[in-house]
Design an enzyme around this catalytic site. Structure first.
Site: not given
Length: 137
Positions: A14, A33, A39, A41, A79-80, A126
């Site tokens: 994100h 960010c 980037h 997490h 996810d991913h 996070e």
């Protein structure tokens, strides 16, 4: 009343960025960010439900059902993925951890109620040092 928690994990990218702000203001407010290249997490999601214990099963909710609800309504969607671009319920929203927790609540509340339990909290890590907790208020 008893509480039970299920933990799930997902990875997602994100960035925190407002299109209506300049690049400089985004960098001032969001720092790294706001990176143009995004980037990611490794998130940990804790979903806590509450209710009365069913005398026949001994459960508040069958944990297989809770797992399926979380996977279907949240994990499979995030996810991913790029939270800003790929996730239907995040379109047009800032992909902060706080907003993610609120949106996850909206995805999970109804299906959990349909199974006879009540969603108590969403805890979303996070990083190992930063998490939010939301109680649907």
């Amino acid at each position: 009343m008893i509480y039970i928690t299920r933990k799930e994990h997902f990875n997602a990218a994100h960035k925190l960025y407002r299109e209506d702000w300049s690049k400089e203001k985004n960098e001032e407010v969001f720092g790294i960010c706001a990176n143009a290249n995004w980037h990611g997490h490794n998130y940990d999601l804790y979903v806590t439900v509450k209710g009365e214990i069913n005398e026949e099963t001994g459960f508040v909710i069958d944990l297989k059902d809770l797992k399926d609800i979380i996977i279907t309504h949240v994990i499979d969607k995030v996810d991913h993925r790029n939270l800003n671009l790929d996730v239907d319920f995040m379109r047009g929203k800032m992909a902060s951890t706080e907003i993610l927790a609120v949106e996850f609540w909206k995805q999970l509340d109804g299906p959990i109620k349909e199974r006879g339990a009540q969603l108590h909290s969403i805890k979303l890590y996070e990083t190992v040092n930063n998490y939010v907790e939301y109680f649907g208020e």
